[in-house]
Design a protein around this motif. Structure first.
Motif, PDB file in Angstrom:
ATOM      1  N   HIS A   1      92.010 -11.193  67.514  1.00  0.00           N
ATOM      2  CA  HIS A   1      92.950 -12.280  67.250  1.00  0.00           C
ATOM      3  C   HIS A   1      94.402 -11.818  67.280  1.00  0.00           C
ATOM      4  N   LEU A   2      94.624 -10.478  67.271  1.00  0.00           N
ATOM      5  CA  LEU A   2      95.978  -9.946  67.273  1.00  0.00           C
ATOM      6  C   LEU A   2      96.488  -9.632  68.677  1.00  0.00           C
ATOM      7  N   TYR A   3      95.601  -9.662  69.670  1.00  0.00           N
ATOM      8  CA  TYR A   3      96.002  -9.267  71.016  1.00  0.00           C
ATOM      9  C   TYR A   3      97.119 -10.160  71.560  1.00  0.00           C
ATOM     10  N   TYR A   4      97.119 -11.442  71.180  1.00  0.00           N
ATOM     11  CA  TYR A   4      98.105 -12.373  71.696  1.00  0.00           C
ATOM     12  C   TYR A   4      99.337 -12.469  70.793  1.00  0.00           C
ATOM     13  N   GLU A   5      99.270 -11.832  69.621  1.00  0.00           N
ATOM     14  CA  GLU A   5     100.380 -11.925  68.671  1.00  0.00           C
ATOM     15  C   GLU A   5     101.348 -10.751  68.778  1.00  0.00           C
ATOM     16  N   VAL A   6     100.834  -9.566  69.128  1.00  0.00           N
ATOM     17  CA  VAL A   6     101.691  -8.382  69.194  1.00  0.00           C
ATOM     18  C   VAL A   6     102.453  -8.348  70.512  1.00  0.00           C
ATOM     19  N   SER A   7     103.516  -7.555  70.532  1.00  0.00           N
ATOM     20  CA  SER A   7     104.325  -7.409  71.735  1.00  0.00           C
ATOM     21  C   SER A   7     103.715  -6.361  72.658  1.00  0.00           C
ATOM     22  N   TRP A   8     103.787  -6.631  73.970  1.00  0.00           N
ATOM     23  CA  TRP A   8     103.309  -5.680  74.974  1.00  0.00           C
ATOM     24  C   TRP A   8     104.452  -5.332  75.930  1.00  0.00           C
ATOM     25  N   ASN A   9     105.630  -5.055  75.370  1.00  0.00           N
ATOM     26  CA  ASN A   9     106.792  -4.754  76.204  1.00  0.00           C
ATOM     27  C   ASN A   9     106.750  -3.322  76.735  1.00  0.00           C
ATOM     28  N   GLY A  10     107.792  -2.961  77.479  1.00  0.00           N
ATOM     29  CA  GLY A  10     107.822  -1.645  78.110  1.00  0.00           C
ATOM     30  C   GLY A  10     107.790  -0.504  77.110  1.00  0.00           C
ATOM     31  N   LYS A  11     108.498  -0.662  75.985  1.00  0.00           N
ATOM     32  CA  LYS A  11     108.482   0.393  74.961  1.00  0.00           C
ATOM     33  C   LYS A  11     107.081   0.616  74.419  1.00  0.00           C
ATOM     34  N   VAL A  12     106.380  -0.455  74.115  1.00  0.00           N
ATOM     35  CA  VAL A  12     105.030  -0.348  73.560  1.00  0.00           C
ATOM     36  C   VAL A  12     104.110   0.350  74.552  1.00  0.00           C
ATOM     37  N   ILE A  13     104.177  -0.044  75.815  1.00  0.00           N
ATOM     38  CA  ILE A  13     103.342   0.592  76.835  1.00  0.00           C
ATOM     39  C   ILE A  13     103.666   2.084  76.934  1.00  0.00           C
ATOM     40  N   GLY A  14     104.957   2.418  76.910  1.00  0.00           N
ATOM     41  CA  GLY A  14     105.349   3.822  76.967  1.00  0.00           C
ATOM     42  C   GLY A  14     104.847   4.623  75.777  1.00  0.00           C
ATOM     43  N   TYR A  15     104.938   4.050  74.570  1.00  0.00           N
ATOM     44  CA  TYR A  15     104.446   4.733  73.379  1.00  0.00           C
ATOM     45  C   TYR A  15     102.931   4.924  73.439  1.00  0.00           C
ATOM     46  N   LEU A  16     102.225   3.909  73.946  1.00  0.00           N
ATOM     47  CA  LEU A  16     100.774   4.022  74.069  1.00  0.00           C
ATOM     48  C   LEU A  16     100.379   5.109  75.073  1.00  0.00           C
TER      49      LEU A  16
END
Length: 404
Positions: free
Chosen positions: A285-300
């Motif tokens: 249920h959180l997949y659509y609530e969190v941000s998936w921006n460039g910073k997040v992808i880079g940190y992941l």
């Protein structure tokens, strides 16, 4: 380990044979207690170059010199460097997790799913290539349940520790997480037949003292944060730390018997399945609530790369030294955390940090002063095509016979 010599009944100078009760008493007396076995007192020797205490100063310093030559070897340097690289990797994962939380992204199961997915992607095909598909399938049927248990313990330990940080204070987490080291030593006693010299126990205590100085530094500089549910968080951290100790000792047992690519590949195979099920049920249920921006992808990406490095190098360190030594090595991660925090979070260094780090390193040296009873010579057995190839060439891996 050789069996203790039992008293033999005899008839000398007209004396009667010893009674059966006396023989049983003597045999019972020679059975070591748990502590005696744990500290290696049931073995005739635990080090190749024992220190001489009773033959004068010259003999003492001569024995210390021989011991030093036995300690400061290529193998020792490799273990120290590998341990600190792993400590830096763990610090990197902590920093990147903090950066993800700052971006409003907190999905612990999904975060580690990428790790297990890529472990499976890299190592499982290589295992199939080395063994053959039929031998790999047979391995799943015969030993899959063992690796499933190992992966489940590892996944849940990671999950519980991440959850604990949300309930209890930072300092409590740092202190309770140190329980992973003695827990690992206890589990290694049963799984890899580890026996510890008193100097190794002393080395552990010195390392934990260094950790205590790090915690004291954080307390003085007010790096703690308030606990929301301290009791629940402390319990979760203790269970998670125990899980770390169990998974580390189990993995050491496996990599001493099987090739590294099989063990790590199986952790990725089963870990990705467990994480996918757990993540989809708890975090979908959180997949659509969190941000998936460039910073997040880079940190992941950075987090996953650091964890891949960690899960690849750690089993090599288990072979070179032991899982308890690994746990002691990563106690320096808080010092490296300060180094990252100076630039990223505006931390200011406190002088105790520069005492704590060398203290942990001294503890590692003391731990290594005795030839490691964990480094039992065990043959690594491959399967399928690789097993036949090694049999034909007469070449196989024997843990404990490395040039290091």
């Amino acid at each position: 380990m050789s069996e203790p010599a039992h008293a033999q009944p005899s008839l000398e100078d007209g004396k009667d044979n010893s009674s059966t009760s006396d023989l049983v008493t003597e045999t019972t007396r020679q059975v070591p207690s748990f502590w005696a076995a744990f500290t290696g007192k049931d073995r005739s020797t635990l080090q190749e170059e024992p220190i001489v205490w009773n033959d004068g100063a010259g003999a003492f310093f001569n024995s210390v010199g021989k011991r030093a030559k036995n300690v400061f070897t290529k193998r020792f340097l490799a273990c120290m460097i590998a341990g600190q690289l792993l400590s830096v990797a763990i610090t990197s994962t902590s920093v990147l997790t903090t950066l993800l939380v700052n971006e409003g992204w907190s999905l612990p199961c999904t975060q580690t799913l990428f790790l297990y997915f890529f472990l499976n992607l890299f190592y499982t095909p290589f295992t199939i290539y080395k063994y053959g598909i039929s031998a790999w399938g047979k391995m799943l049927l015969t030993d899959g349940w063992k690796y499933l248990f190992l992966a489940a313990v590892d996944v849940e330990a990671n999950f519980l520790v991440v959850k604990a940080y949300g309930y209890t204070s930072l300092l409590s987490c740092m202190l309770l997480d140190a329980w992973a080291t003695p827990a690992c030593m206890i589990f290694a006693y049963f799984f890899v037949k580890a026996r510890y010299h008193w100097s190794q126990v002393l080395g552990v205590l010195i390392c934990i003292a260094g950790l205590g100085l790090l915690v004291t530094s954080d307390f003085i500089t007010d790096k703690d944060y308030p606990a929301q549910k301290r009791v629940l968080g402390d319990i979760l951290m203790l269970i998670g730390a125990t899980g770390y100790g169990l998974s580390n000792s189990l993995e050491e047992m496996f990599v001493r018997k099987r090739p590294l690519y099989e063990v790590v590949g199986q952790m990725g195979f089963w870990g990705s399945i467990i994480n996918a099920i757990q993540g989809s049920s708890l975090e979908h249920h959180l997949y659509y609530e969190v941000s998936w921006n460039g910073k997040v992808i880079g940190y992941l990406v950075g987090y996953t790369c650091a964890m891949l490095f960690l899960y690849t190098l750690a089993p090599i360190l288990y072979r070179l030294s032991s899982s308890p030594f690994y746990n002691l090595s990563i106690l320096t991660s808080d010092f490296f955390g300060l180094c990252f925090g100076l630039g990223l979070f505006g931390y200011t260094p406190y002088w105790l940090y520069f005492v704590a780090y060398p203290l942990v390193l001294v503890g590692l040296i003391v731990y290594f002063c005795t030839t490691r009873p964990e480094s039992i010579e065990t043959k690594v057995v491959a399967r399928g095509k690789q097993e036949r190839k090694e049999a034909a060439t007469g070449r196989s891996v024997v843990v404990g016979q490395t040039s290091f």
